[in-house]
Design an enzyme around this catalytic site. Structure first.
Site, short mmCIF file in Angstrom:
data_model
loop_
_atom_site.label_atom_id
_atom_site.label_comp_id
_atom_site.label_asym_id
_atom_site.label_seq_id
_atom_site.Cartn_x
_atom_site.Cartn_y
_atom_site.Cartn_z
N ASP A 1 0.97 -1.21 0.02
CA ASP A 1 -0.02 -0.05 0.03
C ASP A 1 0.87 1.28 0.06
OD1 ASP A 1 -1.94 -1.78 0.37
OD2 ASP A 1 -1.77 -1.56 2.74
N ASN B 1 -17.77 -5.55 0.06
CA ASN B 1 -16.96 -5.64 1.18
C ASN B 1 -16.66 -3.86 1.52
OD1 ASN B 1 -15.95 -8.30 -0.28
ND2 ASN B 1 -16.25 -8.39 1.84
N GLU C 1 -11.28 0.06 -3.62
CA GLU C 1 -10.43 0.39 -2.53
C GLU C 1 -9.32 1.02 -3.05
OE1 GLU C 1 -9.52 -3.00 -0.10
OE2 GLU C 1 -7.83 -3.54 -1.33
N HIS D 1 6.50 -2.74 -31.22
CA HIS D 1 6.31 -3.89 -31.67
C HIS D 1 4.82 -4.44 -31.98
CE1 HIS D 1 5.37 -6.15 -28.06
NE2 HIS D 1 6.49 -5.45 -27.59
N HIS E 1 14.45 4.00 -39.73
CA HIS E 1 12.81 3.77 -40.26
C HIS E 1 12.77 4.49 -41.77
CE1 HIS E 1 11.26 8.01 -39.98
NE2 HIS E 1 12.21 8.33 -39.33
#
Length: 504
Positions: free
Chosen positions: A71, A210, A247, A385, A478
């Protein structure tokens, strides 16, 4: 936070229930000349830095950052210091550590600023503290049970006027009073448009869950001003695994919206994160302002061996948003997950889509710095990718598809191999026709095809270029149409730009 069944169950019934039930339940080769002999190898591994700025603050790649702190809550830098708090495996105290960098938190001395009493109220389990600086004072909101009913969890607040939250000036200010005296936990607070809000999880009478998520305006850091508004109830399949849980809320205001992440389901490998969104101009106290994303945004990932990521917070490094969360390194747990201590604090960069929404990616596994490569002449694009083929695209909504690690090369000294973050058994390989992500075949041919030499950028030495280890004149580039190819740029300026990449 730890698993729980219905609120206020006796400790013996609750422990028995937890232990019994939790687990039943196409490229081209272009030839354009030779490489100048003066190009030299880059001297250092890349570091993940803010905005790609080589002089910006570094985001740690230590994973986990701090062991056995669940937490986790890390503040944004306050007077040059990050502060960390979280649940300890003993669930018996509140701790704070601080350091000038996120990485420094790993070895920072930890101070116990409050310890539960030996008996009575707050003498039970202590969960999920959060540390907030409000109007010149520090506040810690935490959940605590009673000594005779450790699961009778309520939210309490500590206050300190000291400048450093590690100092000893903490005073218990009592319980945060909400509309019902029921199971209450995981409180956070934030300010927006001049109003301070309280956001928390609670079990509401008459609702068979809960915990749900609620928001209210605050009159002060110690009290609510308005009635609670329910903004999320666990109803979706991925929110009700093991337990019906919403929560661990965390808030990030960006790009004209208020984003609230939260965690759902039991705290084993099924634990995951969801997302609520409201327009920044909306009435945050109107439940209709909030929209729940129908699928989880951050989940267990078998490939990276990270299980049950959740209960997050956010911090920053430079201009980067950073996701803070806990996860385990293994799926299978012996005994009750409540008493398994190995939910570790982890951090990684939070990315943003072109439409302004957060892009969480996957919980990254262990390894070195994570990089994204952008062509020098097309900085808005990234190498990514898809179906294991490498290409260059913009607005990559799954950032892990564009995240890589430079690892020691298969051909030894002076070479590097490029590992996928979300497919860590696969490496970039030139198969003679295209650049692909392929698993290590253990052959000499694979080692040659998956090894590169990383050199200073051909068109900008602040960037990098990737030369085939097996061919000193051939580089990754590229082609301007989205394909990632192998080319021989020679002295051509445009070709050298296309073979140069920025790291971010």
């Amino acid at each position: 936070m730890p698993d729980r069944s219905s609120s206020d169950r006796s400790s013996s019934d609750r422990r028995s229930l937890d232990r019994r039930s939790l687990f039943r339940v196409g490229g081209a080769l272009a030839v354009a000349g030779a490489l100048p002999a003066s190009v030299t190898a880059a001297s250092a591994e890349p570091r993940a830095r803010s905005g790609g700025d080589p002089n910006g603050p570094a985001l740690t790649t230590r994973n986990p950052l701090v062991e056995q702190r669940a937490d986790p809550f890390i503040t944004r830098p306050t007077d040059g210091t990050y502060y960390l708090t979280g649940s300890v495996p003993e669930y018996d105290r509140v701790v704070v550590r601080g350091a000038p960098t996120l990485d420094g938190l790993a070895g920072a001395e930890e101070t116990t600023v409050w310890r539960r009493p030996a008996s009575g109220a707050m003498g039970g389990y202590i969960w999920a503290p959060e540390l907030h600086r409000i109007d010149g004072k520090w506040y810690i909101y935490f959940a605590a049970g009673d000594s005779d009913q450790p699961f009778r969890i309520r939210t309490y607040v500590l206050e300190s006027a000291d400048a450093d939250p590690r100092a000893g000036g903490w005073v218990l200010r009592g319980r945060m009073v909400t509309a019902w005296d029921t199971f209450t936990l995981d409180a956070t607070t934030f300010e927006h448009r001049g109003r301070r809000y309280f956001l928390w999880a609670q079990s509401e009478p008459g609702i068979n869950t809960n915990s749900n998520l609620y928001i209210a305006e605050m009159a002060s850091p110690l009290a609510l001003k308005t009635a609670p508004v329910r903004i999320a109830v666990p109803t979706l399949d991925w929110e009700v695994q093991g337990f019906r849980v919403n929560e661990g809320a965390a808030v990030l205001v960006r790009n004209g919206r208020v984003f609230v992440t939260y965690s759902a389901s039991a705290t084993d490998a099924r634990y995951c994160m969801g997302l609520l969104t409201a327009d920044e101009n909306a009435d945050l106290l109107d439940a209709r302002s909030w929209t729940k994303t129908p699928t989880p945004v951050f989940t267990t990932n078998d490939a990276t061996r990270q299980y049950g990521p959740g209960h997050n917070s956010f911090t920053t490094v430079g201009d980067q948003d950073v996701l803070v969360y806990h996860a385990r390194d293994y799926r299978d747990i012996t005994g009750d997950p409540l008493f398994d201590p190995n939910r570790h604090t982890r951090v990684q960069r939070l990315h943003w889509n072109d439409d302004g929404t957060p892009s969480f990616g996957v919980p990254v596994g262990k390894g070195g710095p994570i990089v994204r490569l952008s062509p020098l002449d097309s900085p808005g694009l990234h190498v990514r990718h898809f179906a294991y083929r490498l290409r260059v695209e913009g607005n990559v909504r799954e950032p892990a598809d564009s995240q890589f690690r430079f690892e020691p090369g298969f051909l030894g000294s002076g070479t590097t191999s490029i590992q996928s973050v979300n497919h860590p058994t696969r490496y970039v390989r030139f198969d003679g026709a295209s650049l692909r992500l392929d698993p290590n075949e253990g052959t000499d041919a694979y080692r040659r095809a998956a090894s590169f030499t990383r050199v200073a950028g051909l068109a900008d030495r602040d960037g990098v270029s990737l030369r085939l280890a097996a061919d000193r004149s051939a580089y990754v580039a590229h082609d301007g149409s989205g394909r990632l190819v192998v080319a021989r740029p020679g002295h051509d300026r445009r070709a050298r730009e296309r073979a140069t990449f920025r790291l971010g």
